[in-house]
Each structure stands twice: as C-alpha cells, then as structure tokens.
Design a protein around this motif. Structure first.
Motif, PDB file in Angstrom:
ATOM      1  N   LEU A  55      11.580 -37.785  67.445  1.00  0.00           N
ATOM      2  CA  LEU A  55      11.721 -36.895  66.288  1.00  0.00           C
ATOM      3  C   LEU A  55      11.245 -35.485  66.619  1.00  0.00           C
ATOM      4  CD1 LEU A  55      10.564 -39.224  63.377  1.00  0.00           C
ATOM      5  CD2 LEU A  55      12.848 -38.279  63.721  1.00  0.00           C
ATOM      6  N   PHE A  56      10.131 -35.388  67.334  1.00  0.00           N
ATOM      7  CA  PHE A  56       9.620 -34.075  67.721  1.00  0.00           C
ATOM      8  C   PHE A  56      10.609 -33.363  68.642  1.00  0.00           C
ATOM      9  CE2 PHE A  56       7.249 -31.211  70.498  1.00  0.00           C
ATOM     10  CZ  PHE A  56       6.688 -30.371  69.545  1.00  0.00           C
ATOM     11  N   LYS A  61      14.623 -28.949  69.244  1.00  0.00           N
ATOM     12  CA  LYS A  61      15.946 -28.410  69.557  1.00  0.00           C
ATOM     13  C   LYS A  61      16.435 -27.498  68.434  1.00  0.00           C
ATOM     14  CE  LYS A  61      17.391 -32.100  72.628  1.00  0.00           C
ATOM     15  NZ  LYS A  61      18.278 -33.252  72.844  1.00  0.00           N
ATOM     16  N   ILE A  62      16.055 -27.839  67.209  1.00  0.00           N
ATOM     17  CA  ILE A  62      16.424 -27.022  66.066  1.00  0.00           C
ATOM     18  C   ILE A  62      15.582 -25.759  66.017  1.00  0.00           C
ATOM     19  CG2 ILE A  62      16.454 -26.939  63.534  1.00  0.00           C
ATOM     20  CD1 ILE A  62      16.976 -30.025  63.666  1.00  0.00           C
ATOM     21  N   ASP A  63      14.290 -25.908  66.287  1.00  0.00           N
ATOM     22  CA  ASP A  63      13.365 -24.770  66.261  1.00  0.00           C
ATOM     23  C   ASP A  63      12.488 -24.801  67.511  1.00  0.00           C
ATOM     24  OD1 ASP A  63      11.567 -22.745  65.781  1.00  0.00           O
ATOM     25  OD2 ASP A  63      10.899 -23.525  63.831  1.00  0.00           O
ATOM     26  N   PRO A  64      12.922 -24.119  68.587  1.00  0.00           N
ATOM     27  CA  PRO A  64      12.167 -24.136  69.847  1.00  0.00           C
ATOM     28  C   PRO A  64      10.722 -23.657  69.745  1.00  0.00           C
ATOM     29  CG  PRO A  64      14.353 -23.221  70.186  1.00  0.00           C
ATOM     30  CD  PRO A  64      14.154 -23.367  68.703  1.00  0.00           C
ATOM     31  N   GLU A  65      10.397 -22.896  68.704  1.00  0.00           N
ATOM     32  CA  GLU A  65       9.022 -22.409  68.547  1.00  0.00           C
ATOM     33  C   GLU A  65       8.039 -23.544  68.257  1.00  0.00           C
ATOM     34  OE1 GLU A  65       8.576 -19.097  65.922  1.00  0.00           O
ATOM     35  OE2 GLU A  65      10.275 -18.035  66.798  1.00  0.00           O
ATOM     36  N   LEU A  66       8.525 -24.714  67.887  1.00  0.00           N
ATOM     37  CA  LEU A  66       7.628 -25.843  67.623  1.00  0.00           C
ATOM     38  C   LEU A  66       6.870 -26.269  68.875  1.00  0.00           C
ATOM     39  CD1 LEU A  66       9.893 -28.076  65.344  1.00  0.00           C
ATOM     40  CD2 LEU A  66       7.856 -26.782  64.669  1.00  0.00           C
TER      41      LEU A  66
END
Length: 68
Positions: A55-56, A61-66
């Motif tokens: 999930l992470f 992939k949606i928000d690389p800043e994570l």
C-alpha cells in the motif's frame, strides 16, 4: 498496549510502521515488546507487513514526496 510504531528489526520488520505490543510511558513509546510468535503467527505478521508495504509503495507512486 498495542500501538503502531516504527520497527527497526523487531519481529523481523525494518523501516515500517506496524501495530505491536509496546510499553508507553510519559514520553511516549519507551520499548517495543517482542513476544515469541508461533510459526503461523509469524507468517501472518509477515503477510501483514507485506500488505502495508504494498500500500505504501502504491501511494508513493501517486505522491513521490511520501518517501521523503
């Protein structure tokens, strides 16, 4: 108490948050309590960790800043 904490090798998991038994004190989590798991419990825990990591990875992939 069970609590989601950052694991750094406890229960065979590293660099991930998971719910495990802990000792909580006035400054927050003081210690991760490692209990002996049966083979089946360890397999189930490992599968849970893999699901959280998947999930992470998808969210990253949606928000690389994570990943920062």
């Amino acid at each position: 108490l069970p609590c989601a904490v950052h694991l750094n090798g406890e229960y065979g998991a590293k660099n991930i948050y998971a719910g495990v038994p802990v000792i909580i004190g006035k400054n927050g989590v003081e210690k991760v309590v490692e209990i002996n798991l049966t083979k089946e419990e360890q397999i189930n825990f490992d599968n849970s960790i893999k699901a959280v990591q998947s999930l992470f990875d998808a969210a990253s992939k949606i928000d690389p800043e994570l990943k920062d």
